[in-house]
Design an enzyme around this catalytic site. Structure first.
Site, short mmCIF file in Angstrom:
data_model
loop_
_atom_site.label_atom_id
_atom_site.label_comp_id
_atom_site.label_asym_id
_atom_site.label_seq_id
_atom_site.Cartn_x
_atom_site.Cartn_y
_atom_site.Cartn_z
N ASP A 323 0.85 -1.18 0.00
CA ASP A 323 0.00 0.00 0.00
C ASP A 323 0.89 1.25 0.00
O ASP A 323 1.88 1.31 0.75
CB ASP A 323 -0.88 -0.04 1.25
CG ASP A 323 -1.83 1.12 1.36
OD1 ASP A 323 -2.70 1.26 0.49
OD2 ASP A 323 -1.70 1.89 2.33
N GLU A 358 1.53 -0.43 -5.05
CA GLU A 358 0.59 0.63 -5.37
C GLU A 358 1.47 1.87 -5.58
O GLU A 358 2.01 2.41 -4.60
CB GLU A 358 -0.39 0.86 -4.23
CG GLU A 358 -1.41 1.94 -4.52
CD GLU A 358 -2.34 2.20 -3.35
OE1 GLU A 358 -3.56 2.34 -3.59
OE2 GLU A 358 -1.86 2.25 -2.20
#
Length: 646
Positions: A323, A358
């Site tokens: 993330d 990401e």
């Protein structure tokens, strides 16, 4: 840990004293100083304790917020390397650390406790599936959301790790054609105080408390299993079915949030080491979550790497999706050659895992799509946006479409990266579901309690003239064609496709495109109301993908190599001007024998097929479909796939 006791260790460069706090069954606390210090590691061996022992730390040092130090021994701290956690983080003022003066309210009565855990688990010869990148199809899912409402799963284990390994789930994933299950965070996380005050919870799990510990909220406790062993059993069952397990991990911020957030672990252990700080000791908020982990700090970097290795070695996971991954490469500016990146690549365990980024955060120059080094693959939001705009708005040229269809070579064909480096997606947990993409023009996030201000505004969705799920039959047919076109593009493009759980059977969140705090029927898949025809269509596409060599070879397409030909409406190669013109019907010939015909315009059109005899193949036609030699009649937003017969 050995048969006689446990060795406790804690990193803290700036601490002056560390107390180990032990708690008995009645919650009575006993404190012992960690007597040893080797470099920045405080340590001590304690005989006579073992698995199940609850503990925490109190760390003494300077209270100097403007210099970055926030030590406060009145706050019981979670071990940053805790393997299990008991208790949650309530919205309680005793977690506050103070501002101008040190807060002296003891947090231990309400604080979560770290728990000693044994390392025993019988893997019974488990082996990783090692699915080649070129054959990988990822399915992004939430443990509870995937299994909570499944009627074929015993009620007592629905929504848990045990349900993930149930034959109903593994058989379903195999029938669909999934090779790799990507799970939203299962490491121990906390509910933010503001959500608790609003009567909500953190559903997605991107608010980490203890990155080494399996979160207990998804554990059934069946057969006396602890959360970690229950998760291990699920991994073993998925591996037996040939399915990899990829974890979403969060090494960009923690649940301690901004300066006024709760003091739970790293802030009290060594704030100046764990976080990026400004000149006056304030947190650099490059994550939007109040703080940013400083993974360029050697001990924090080592902690991160050791944690990843732990998940691979002890839980046998097959990969990670990071993330807000640019934080891993911040020095503080983002560097693709940052030490963390190099260490992941060189690590004998991690270098062989599936590693996915990401590729954005909200810090300076935070958008880094295409700028991660091997072995990282990356979520490709440009694929998502271009394909939505192409099919739903018609404002993309064939050239823009082709660039994304051909693995975004303009972004990824560098530094020995392969086409699989682009993770192609139309939807993900963050945003509309596929059904909602074709049913809503506007987000409808009122249930989140933020007056619909949260969530993305630029969704490139299209409701086909009617806002919401209820629509006339003609509109529903238009939406179905759009869904089929988007799925076909996703699953037959070069690169690694990722499917959002539930998209294959029409799951809707009723227009909520930011359901991070909705742990309820809005986000749980409704298996009693699934679209079986859409499932069959999706599964057929995934299995078709495996038959087309150009999509599985994981090498860049070159002119004249037989992998791809781009043809216009009349079956002839596109000339230079055709790439730059507005939307035109398109034909894509893959491996010389599979032809994808596309009409993204608003009008019915005729496409002249290339020379040869072609048969439309499932899921686009039945086995009795006649052989065509000339023309395909393409409905608006229509797509079809043909196989060459001679």
């Amino acid at each position: 840990m050995d048969d006689n006791g446990v060795n406790f260790t804690l990193f803290s460069r700036h601490a002056e004293r560390v107390e180990l706090c032990l708690f008995d069954e009645q919650g009575v606390e006993t404190r012992r100083d960690l007597p040893g210090r080797t470099g920045d590691i405080w340590h001590g061996y304690l005989a006579g304790i073992g698995p199940g022992q609850r503990y925490g730390y109190r760390v003494h040092g300077p209270w100097q917020p403007q210099q970055g130090h926030r030590f406060n021994p009145f706050k019981l701290l979670v071990d940053p390397c805790a393997l299990a956690i008991e208790g949650g983080v309530p919205d309680d003022p005793r977690f506050q650390c103070g501002d101008s003066e040190m807060d002296q309210r003891d947090s231990s009565p309400v604080a979560p406790k770290s728990v000693v855990l044994s390392g025993d688990f019988n893997w019974e010869g488990d082996s990783a599936p090692r699915v080649p990148w070129g054959e990988t199809v990822i399915y992004e899912a939430h443990v509870r959301g995937l299994t909570q409402r499944h009627p074929g799963i015993p009620p007592e284990i629905r929504g848990t790790y045990a349900a993930l390994g149930h034959p109903v789930v593994t058989d379903y994933l195999k029938r669909l054609g999934i090779t790799s299950l990507e799970l939203l965070p299962i490491a121990c996380f906390a509910d933010e105080p503001r959500l608790q005050r609003a009567g909500l919870t953190n559903y997605w799990g991107y608010n980490p408390l203890a990155p080494w510990a399996v979160d207990a909220r998804y554990a059934s406790g069946a057969n006396g299993a602890d959360p970690r062993s229950e998760f291990q059993q699920a991994v073993k069952a998925l591996h037996l079915a040939g399915i990899e397990v990829i974890l979403d991990v969060v090494f960009n911020h923690t649940a301690e949030l901004e300066e006024t957030g709760p003091t739970l672990s790293g802030r009290g252990v060594d704030n100046k080491s764990y976080y990026w700080l400004g000149e006056s000791g304030e947190y650099e908020n490059w994550t939007g979550c109040g703080n940013t982990l400083n993974t360029s700090q050697p001990s924090v970097m080592q902690w991160t790497l050791d944690c990843l290795r732990y998940w691979v070695e002890v839980c046998h996971v097959d990969g990670f999706r990071f993330d807000l991954a640019p934080v891993l490469g911040r020095t503080p500016e983002y560097r693709r050659d940052a030490e963390m990146m190099q260490l992941i690549k060189a690590d004998p365990l991690l270098g062989n895992c599936k590693i996915i980024a990401e590729p954005w955060d909200i810090g300076p120059e935070g958008y880094q799509l295409g700028q991660f080094p091997p072995p990282f693959a990356e979520w490709n939001d440009q694929f998502r946006d271009v394909m939505r705009r192409y099919w739903l708005h018609g404002d993309m040229t064939n050239g823009e479409f082709a660039s994304r269809f051909a693995a975004s070579s303009d972004l990824f064909q560098q530094d020995d990266r392969r086409p699989s480096a682009t993770i192609n997606l139309i939807t993900a947990h963050d945003g509309f579901t596929l059904r909602d993409v074709v049913s809503f023009n506007q987000k409808h996030n009122e249930a989140n309690g933020e007056d619909n201000r949260d969530g993305h505004n630029a969704n490139f969705s299209h409701n086909h003239g009617v806002e919401g799920l209820d629509a006339p039959q003609a509109v529903r047919e238009q939406r179905r064609r759009s869904v089929q076109a988007l799925l076909t593009t996703l699953l037959l493009s070069q690169g690694t496709p990722m499917l959002l759980a539930g998209d294959e059977h029409g799951h809707s969140q009723h227009g909520n495109n930011n359901a991070y705090c909705q742990d309820n029927a809005l986000t749980w898949l409704n298996w009693d109301d699934n679209d079986s025809e859409l499932f069959a269509f999706t599964a057929a596409l995934i299995h078709l993908r495996r038959r087309i060599p150009a999509l599985g070879c994981d090498s860049w397409w070159q002119e004249g190599d037989g992998n791809v030909e781009w043809l216009g409406q009349h079956g002839k190669p596109l000339d230079a001007s055709a790439w730059q013109e507005g939307l035109q019907p398109l034909q894509i010939l893959l491996s010389q024998r599979w032809l994808i015909t596309m009409n993204a315009t608003e009008e019915v059109c005729e496409l002249i097929l290339p020379l040869g005899e072609w048969r439309a193949i499932p899921p686009f036609a039945g086995d009795d479909n006649p052989i065509l030699s000339t023309v395909w009649h393409g409905a608006a937003h229509g797509v079809c796939v043909f196989h060459k017969q001679s």
